[in-house]
Write an enzyme that holds these catalytic residues in place. Structure first.
Site, PDB file in Angstrom:
ATOM      1  N   ASP A   1      -7.918  16.261 -15.807  1.00  0.00           N
ATOM      2  CA  ASP A   1      -8.108  14.938 -16.159  1.00  0.00           C
ATOM      3  C   ASP A   1      -7.768  14.666 -17.484  1.00  0.00           C
ATOM      4  OD1 ASP A   1      -9.304  12.318 -16.911  1.00  0.00           O
ATOM      5  OD2 ASP A   1     -10.844  12.381 -15.120  1.00  0.00           O
TER       6      ASP A   1
ATOM      7  N   LYS B   1      -8.288   3.309 -19.183  1.00  0.00           N
ATOM      8  CA  LYS B   1      -8.593   3.739 -20.773  1.00  0.00           C
ATOM      9  C   LYS B   1      -7.423   3.530 -21.709  1.00  0.00           C
ATOM     10  CE  LYS B   1     -12.800   4.521 -19.039  1.00  0.00           C
ATOM     11  NZ  LYS B   1     -12.594   4.739 -17.579  1.00  0.00           N
TER      12      LYS B   1
ATOM     13  N   TYR C   1     -17.035  13.365 -16.100  1.00  0.00           N
ATOM     14  CA  TYR C   1     -17.376  11.967 -15.923  1.00  0.00           C
ATOM     15  C   TYR C   1     -18.267  12.005 -14.957  1.00  0.00           C
ATOM     16  CZ  TYR C   1     -17.399   6.969 -14.569  1.00  0.00           C
ATOM     17  OH  TYR C   1     -17.437   5.889 -14.256  1.00  0.00           O
TER      18      TYR C   1
ATOM     19  N   ARG D   1       0.956  -1.279  -0.076  1.00  0.00           N
ATOM     20  CA  ARG D   1      -0.005  -0.122  -0.201  1.00  0.00           C
ATOM     21  C   ARG D   1       0.996   1.525  -0.021  1.00  0.00           C
ATOM     22  NH1 ARG D   1      -2.016   2.070   4.484  1.00  0.00           N
ATOM     23  NH2 ARG D   1      -2.551  -0.171   5.453  1.00  0.00           N
TER      24      ARG D   1
HETATM   25  N1  LCS Z   1     -12.311  10.439 -15.612  1.00  0.00           N
HETATM   26  C1  LCS Z   1     -12.840   9.964 -16.855  1.00  0.00           C
HETATM   27  C2  LCS Z   1     -12.544  11.001 -17.646  1.00  0.00           C
HETATM   28  C3  LCS Z   1     -13.472   9.135 -16.872  1.00  0.00           C
HETATM   29  O1  LCS Z   1     -14.040   8.958 -18.222  1.00  0.00           O
HETATM   30  C4  LCS Z   1     -13.506   7.995 -16.110  1.00  0.00           C
HETATM   31  C5  LCS Z   1     -14.458   6.729 -16.342  1.00  0.00           C
HETATM   32  C6  LCS Z   1     -12.934   8.240 -14.727  1.00  0.00           C
HETATM   33  C7  LCS Z   1     -12.147   9.354 -14.583  1.00  0.00           C
HETATM   34  C8  LCS Z   1     -12.844   7.177 -13.576  1.00  0.00           C
HETATM   35  O2  LCS Z   1     -12.023   6.078 -13.896  1.00  0.00           O
HETATM   36  P1  LCS Z   1     -11.989   4.457 -13.576  1.00  0.00           P
HETATM   37  O3  LCS Z   1     -12.275   4.522 -11.950  1.00  0.00           O
HETATM   38  O4  LCS Z   1     -13.513   4.092 -14.085  1.00  0.00           O
HETATM   39  O5  LCS Z   1     -10.900   3.913 -13.796  1.00  0.00           O
HETATM   40  N2  LCS Z   1     -15.115   6.720 -17.178  1.00  0.00           N
HETATM   41  C9  LCS Z   1     -15.872   5.739 -17.718  1.00  0.00           C
HETATM   42  C10 LCS Z   1     -16.793   5.853 -18.957  1.00  0.00           C
HETATM   43  O6  LCS Z   1     -16.852   6.827 -19.479  1.00  0.00           O
HETATM   44  N3  LCS Z   1     -17.355   4.879 -19.009  1.00  0.00           N
HETATM   45  O7  LCS Z   1     -17.090   3.917 -18.002  1.00  0.00           O
HETATM   46  C11 LCS Z   1     -16.065   4.450 -17.197  1.00  0.00           C
END
Ligand code: LCS
Length: 393
Positions: free
Chosen positions: A184, A209, A110, A57
């Site tokens: 972001d 992503k 998001y 951690r």
């Molecule tokens: N920031 C952006 C711009 C995102 O699109 C997402 C997830 C996150 C942060 C959060 O990331 P995660 O915890 O899922 O790794 N976006 C998603 C979307 O547009 N479709 O499914 C998840």
């Protein structure tokens, strides 16, 4: 600092990694804890007087390789990896903000990021204010002495709104010295935009992503200066969220990063072709893709993006037609997430952004007629044929 223009080479060689046994790929150190030679050594590591691993951690050798690579790619001093993008965002915000502080964020985010701000940070006495950051006067009017963080996505999920990183950073820093501009960068990856080079202080990612790129990992990244990362590590990651990345997931992301440049080139090329097709379709009311000249953020995009990435969204004439298209596609896959090799199609208003109220949707600039497409690595002619057939059925 090495030449950051050759990131295609840098992503493979820039951090000069050397691994035990001469291994080319980083070993997966799948261990929760690390053995001390002596009680004194354990105490010295906890006191920070001696380098070395303690407990995963707090740090792990495989994860360190990923963190060094991401700090290099984003041109920052240090990086932290997390167990999800939301882990990165929440750990960062709870480290930088305290009771009584003010957060200014863009209106288009998001869905879970918006909910984190509206429903949760507010429970801890943090004042949250949303403005449209394409209107810099709105940003100027919102900034106050206690504004500690200015937060936005560019391009923003799901409308692909482009925000001028340099202009926002300059205004925020001039108005409130010490205020952190957090960007972001999920939709670009450092192959397309490096926000720190445009004046931002902190970059966060959903590494789920493009960075990983193969749809098999949930992960997050935060890059900044060494002091800020130390603060986020000790408070946000270690003590508050505990949103730790598994070493095997770190290895998978490192594997994905090897082809990041190739993938971003192909995603961008394919998305441009699909965007042009949609622009000419009789079934489509509007296409939102920063690479199109008609996009309101095209000029800013050209300034801060080396290409236009792989996500686009488009509006059709009715909600019923949107549902029909998503049910009719055969090649495009009906699933949330983005940045994978496969083309993914989804409906923001009822899926990724379903936490938005009616007013929040209006402020974010989209409605239930919007479809989001993460253009994959298939032959673009096949993606276009699939969408065309689905729209006609
Ligand atoms: N920031 C952006 C711009 C995102 O699109 C997402 C997830 C996150 C942060 C959060 O990331 P995660 O915890 O899922 O790794 N976006 C998603 C979307 O547009 N479709 O499914 C998840």
């Amino acid at each position: 600092m090495e030449n950051k223009k050759s990131l295609a080479t840098g992503v493979l060689h820039g951090t000069h990694d050397k691994f035990s046994f001469g291994a080319l790929t980083p070993p997966i150190v799948q261990s929760a804890t690390f053995v001390f030679d002596s009680s004194e050594q354990g105490a010295a590591r906890f006191a920070g007087a001696e380098d070395g691993y303690i407990y995963t951690r707090i740090g792990n050798p495989t994860t360190t390789v990923l963190e060094n690579k991401m700090a290099y790619l984003e041109n920052g001093e240090a990086c932290l990896a997390f167990g999800s993008g939301m882990g990165a965002i929440s750990s960062t915000l709870v480290s930088l903000l305290s009771n009584g502080d003010h957060l200014v964020a863009d209106t288009t985010l998001y869905g879970c990021t918006l909910t984190l701000m509206t429903e949760h940070l507010t429970r801890f006495g943090i004042e949250v204010q949303f403005v449209d950051m394409t209107d810099l006067n709105q940003l100027k009017a919102a900034l106050k002495d206690n504004t500690k963080v200015v937060y936005f996505e560019t391009p923003a999920n799901p409308t692909m709104k482009v925000i001028d990183i340099e202009a926002v950073s300059k205004i925020a820093h001039e108005a409130v010295p010490g205020c952190k501009v957090v960007v972001d960068n999920t939709f670009c990856s450092p192959m397309i935009t490096r926000p720190l080079e445009h004046g931002a202080d902190v970059v966060v990612h959903s590494a789920t992503k493009y960075l990983n790129g193969h749809g098999d990992v949930i992960a997050g990244i935060c890059v900044s200066d060494a002091d800020t990362i130390a603060k986020i590590k000790v408070a946000g990651l270690k003590d508050i969220t505990g949103s730790v990345l598994d070493p095997f997931a770190a290895y998978l992301i490192l594997r994905g990063l090897k082809t990041l440049k190739l993938r971003m080139d192909a995603h961008s090329k394919n998305a441009m072709e699909v965007a042009k097709f949609l622009e000419g379709s009789e079934f489509v009311k509007a296409v939102y893709y920063p690479g199109l000249e008609c996009h309101s953020g095209h000029e800013v995009a050209k300034k801060q993006m080396s290409q236009f990435s792989g996500v686009l969204s488009f509006e059709v004439k009715s909600y019923e037609h949107a549902v029909k298209i998503m049910n009719n596609v055969k090649l495009c896959t009906l699933a949330v997430s983005l940045g994978d090799c496969e083309t993914l199609i989804q409906h923001p208003a009822s899926m990724t952004h379903s936490g938005y109220t009616k007013e929040e949707l209006e402020a974010a600039g989209f409605s239930e007629t919007l479809i989001r497409l993460s253009v994959g690595l298939e032959d673009p002619a096949d993606i276009i044929a699939d969408l065309d057939a689905a729209m006609r059925l």
